[in-house]
Enzyme design. Structure first.
Site, PDB file in Angstrom:
ATOM      1  N   HIS A   1       0.792  -1.226   0.000  1.00  0.00           N
ATOM      2  CA  HIS A   1       0.000   0.000   0.000  1.00  0.00           C
ATOM      3  C   HIS A   1       0.830   1.286   0.000  1.00  0.00           C
ATOM      4  O   HIS A   1       0.563   2.224   0.745  1.00  0.00           O
ATOM      5  CB  HIS A   1      -0.970  -0.002   1.191  1.00  0.00           C
ATOM      6  CG  HIS A   1      -2.036  -1.065   1.112  1.00  0.00           C
ATOM      7  ND1 HIS A   1      -2.425  -1.646  -0.067  1.00  0.00           N
ATOM      8  CD2 HIS A   1      -2.795  -1.648   2.085  1.00  0.00           C
ATOM      9  CE1 HIS A   1      -3.377  -2.537   0.174  1.00  0.00           C
ATOM     10  NE2 HIS A   1      -3.615  -2.571   1.460  1.00  0.00           N
TER      11      HIS A   1
ATOM     12  N   HIS B   1      -9.770   1.853   0.336  1.00  0.00           N
ATOM     13  CA  HIS B   1      -9.727   0.722   1.271  1.00  0.00           C
ATOM     14  C   HIS B   1     -10.897   0.747   2.267  1.00  0.00           C
ATOM     15  O   HIS B   1     -10.710   0.421   3.442  1.00  0.00           O
ATOM     16  CB  HIS B   1      -8.383   0.719   2.008  1.00  0.00           C
ATOM     17  CG  HIS B   1      -7.916  -0.634   2.424  1.00  0.00           C
ATOM     18  ND1 HIS B   1      -8.592  -1.411   3.333  1.00  0.00           N
ATOM     19  CD2 HIS B   1      -6.848  -1.354   2.031  1.00  0.00           C
ATOM     20  CE1 HIS B   1      -7.942  -2.543   3.504  1.00  0.00           C
ATOM     21  NE2 HIS B   1      -6.879  -2.544   2.721  1.00  0.00           N
TER      22      HIS B   1
ATOM     23  N   TYR C   1     -13.729  -0.499   4.426  1.00  0.00           N
ATOM     24  CA  TYR C   1     -14.169  -1.781   4.975  1.00  0.00           C
ATOM     25  C   TYR C   1     -15.684  -1.708   5.120  1.00  0.00           C
ATOM     26  O   TYR C   1     -16.192  -0.876   5.875  1.00  0.00           O
ATOM     27  CB  TYR C   1     -13.583  -1.992   6.366  1.00  0.00           C
ATOM     28  CG  TYR C   1     -12.165  -2.483   6.401  1.00  0.00           C
ATOM     29  CD1 TYR C   1     -11.878  -3.849   6.365  1.00  0.00           C
ATOM     30  CD2 TYR C   1     -11.100  -1.597   6.518  1.00  0.00           C
ATOM     31  CE1 TYR C   1     -10.582  -4.316   6.437  1.00  0.00           C
ATOM     32  CE2 TYR C   1      -9.795  -2.064   6.590  1.00  0.00           C
ATOM     33  CZ  TYR C   1      -9.552  -3.418   6.545  1.00  0.00           C
ATOM     34  OH  TYR C   1      -8.262  -3.875   6.615  1.00  0.00           O
TER      35      TYR C   1
ATOM     36  N   GLU D   1     -11.401  -3.852  -3.271  1.00  0.00           N
ATOM     37  CA  GLU D   1     -10.376  -2.874  -3.660  1.00  0.00           C
ATOM     38  C   GLU D   1     -10.131  -3.011  -5.156  1.00  0.00           C
ATOM     39  O   GLU D   1      -9.486  -3.951  -5.599  1.00  0.00           O
ATOM     40  CB  GLU D   1      -9.092  -3.128  -2.884  1.00  0.00           C
ATOM     41  CG  GLU D   1      -9.249  -3.020  -1.382  1.00  0.00           C
ATOM     42  CD  GLU D   1      -8.148  -3.747  -0.631  1.00  0.00           C
ATOM     43  OE1 GLU D   1      -6.975  -3.399  -0.826  1.00  0.00           O
ATOM     44  OE2 GLU D   1      -8.451  -4.670   0.136  1.00  0.00           O
TER      45      GLU D   1
HETATM   46  C1  BGC Z   1      -4.467  -6.543   1.808  1.00  0.00           C
HETATM   47  C2  BGC Z   1      -4.342  -7.357   3.057  1.00  0.00           C
HETATM   48  C3  BGC Z   1      -3.872  -6.486   4.168  1.00  0.00           C
HETATM   49  C4  BGC Z   1      -4.819  -5.331   4.303  1.00  0.00           C
HETATM   50  C5  BGC Z   1      -4.326  -4.377   5.313  1.00  0.00           C
HETATM   51  C6  BGC Z   1      -5.435  -5.452   2.057  1.00  0.00           C
HETATM   52  O1  BGC Z   1      -5.563  -4.660   0.931  1.00  0.00           O
HETATM   53  O2  BGC Z   1      -4.863  -7.329   0.709  1.00  0.00           O
HETATM   54  O3  BGC Z   1      -3.457  -8.433   2.894  1.00  0.00           O
HETATM   55  O4  BGC Z   1      -3.795  -7.181   5.365  1.00  0.00           O
HETATM   56  O5  BGC Z   1      -4.961  -4.660   3.086  1.00  0.00           O
HETATM   57  O6  BGC Z   1      -5.303  -3.484   5.556  1.00  0.00           O
END
Ligand code: BGC
Length: 357
Positions: free
Chosen positions: A111, A182, A184, A321
């Site tokens: 990231h 990202h 959730y 994502e």
């Molecule tokens: C990844 C995960 C990671 C997470 C962290 C995701 O985009 O695929 O492996 O643990 O991000 O927030």
């Protein structure tokens, strides 16, 4: 089901100048509301109607800036860059020159590195009550990436209950780029427990199997006869419960890139969806990106206490994502993440909500 209370503007204010953090609230004429902060150009809340007509906040997050700064999970709702997902050993080559991003996830860079876009205070312009644009200029060499990169992320909330995210960028040197969001999601409301009963559909004939440190093996593996077959709607739990080597490598759940079918990556057809029978809320995702990392929050530890006061534990949320493929800078068979100098970069993702009774 967790109901909502919007975070307060004052709880997102940090002292200082124009580089201080803030909360921005977008509204449409159907009662949907989206709260965002310029710290990481993040989605803080998405408030959508459920089947009873009540409003539910379907995105995990916090109701004040300090909780974001001290969170166990770093990426809640954030814009991820310069390179979403993993780069093997944090190294890649461009134009014969080797580059190194400091590993922050085992041996790999994840990231965009430790100080990726999720840690930046972005500039902002509020265009309308339903639109905000965030801006950031990443200096040449930041986190090891070449080129001065100017980036904007525009969030537009439409009256069709869609959040449209438009990414634009430009670099003064050849570079690589992979931007995503990202958020959730929990369609029963953030803080309301496991998402494994959600029903998911993904328009992908193949996915990218991974190694022990979650780097794609390079192969596009057919989803047929596997836990990865979401071509028809399926409960998440029915795949996770299988004794599957790839599910184990994903941390006991999904953490894999699904390769979108040609027809589903034009930004106009639904690429993936999730539905909760309990709330009746359906989320659809449309994108111009070639892949979707479907991640079932396997690494959520339970340490973070979210907006409604509940802890976020393993599989209490999922992410869609939209992105280029992990490690694509080192795997030439994948769609290229190259951004040529002075060429415009554009990418769009839409999160659209419906109610089904
Ligand atoms: C990844 C995960 C990671 C997470 C962290 C995701 O985009 O695929 O492996 O643990 O991000 O927030």
């Amino acid at each position: 089901m967790a109901r909502y209370k919007l975070p307060l503007l004052k709880d997102f204010k940090t002292k200082g100048d124009d580089k201080s953090s803030a909360l921005i609230i977008l509204k449409n004429n159907r009662g949907m509301q989206v709260a965002l902060t310029n710290y990481g150009a993040r989605i803080v809340s998405m408030i959508v109607p459920d089947k009873t007509g009540s409003s539910v906040d379907v995105v995990l997050g916090f109701n004040n800036i300090l909780d974001y700064l001290h969170a166990d999970e770093l990426y809640h709702g954030a814009t991820i860059g310069r390179y979403a997902n993993r780069i093997s050993n944090g190294t890649f080559e461009l134009g014969g020159i080797p580059y190194k991003i400091e590993p922050n996830n085992g041996p790999n860079a994840l990231h965009g590195g430790k100080n990726g876009f999720h840690t930046k205070i972005w500039d902002r312009r509020i265009n309308n009550p339903n639109q905000v644009t965030f801006y950031y200029t990443s200096p040449d060499g930041e986190e090891g990436f070449p080129g001065t990169l100017t980036v904007s992320v525009d969030y537009l909330l439409t009256d069709e209950n869609e959040l449209q995210i438009n990414y634009r960028a430009n670099s003064d040197k050849d570079t690589i780029i992979n931007l995503t969001n990202h958020a959730y999601f929990n369609l029963d409301g953030e803080g309301s427990g496991s998402i494994v009963d959600h029903v998911v559909e993904i328009a992908a004939e193949t996915f990218l199997p991974i190694n022990e440190v979650q780097i794609p093996l390079g192969e596009l593996r057919p989803v047929s006869d596997s836990a990865f077959d979401f071509r028809k709607p399926k409960r998440i739990s029915s795949g996770i419960s299988r004794d599957d080597e790839q599910i184990q490598k994903g941390g006991g759940g999904y953490d894999h890139t699904f390769v979108l079918n040609e027809a589903n990556k034009d930004g106009k057809k639904v690429a993936a969806s999730a539905f909760s029978e309990k709330s009746g809320i359906m989320l659809e995702v449309l994108t111009t990106e070639p892949g979707i990392q479907f991640y079932t929050g396997n690494a959520l530890t339970g340490k973070d206490k979210g907006k409604s006061g509940n802890h976020y534990a393993k599989q209490h949320a999922f992410c869609f994502e939209t992105q280029h493929f992990p490690d694509a800078p080192n795997q030439a068979q994948f769609p290229s993440p190259l951004l040529k100098a002075k060429q415009p970069f554009r990418s769009q993702t839409i999160y659209r909500f419906h109610v089904q009774k």
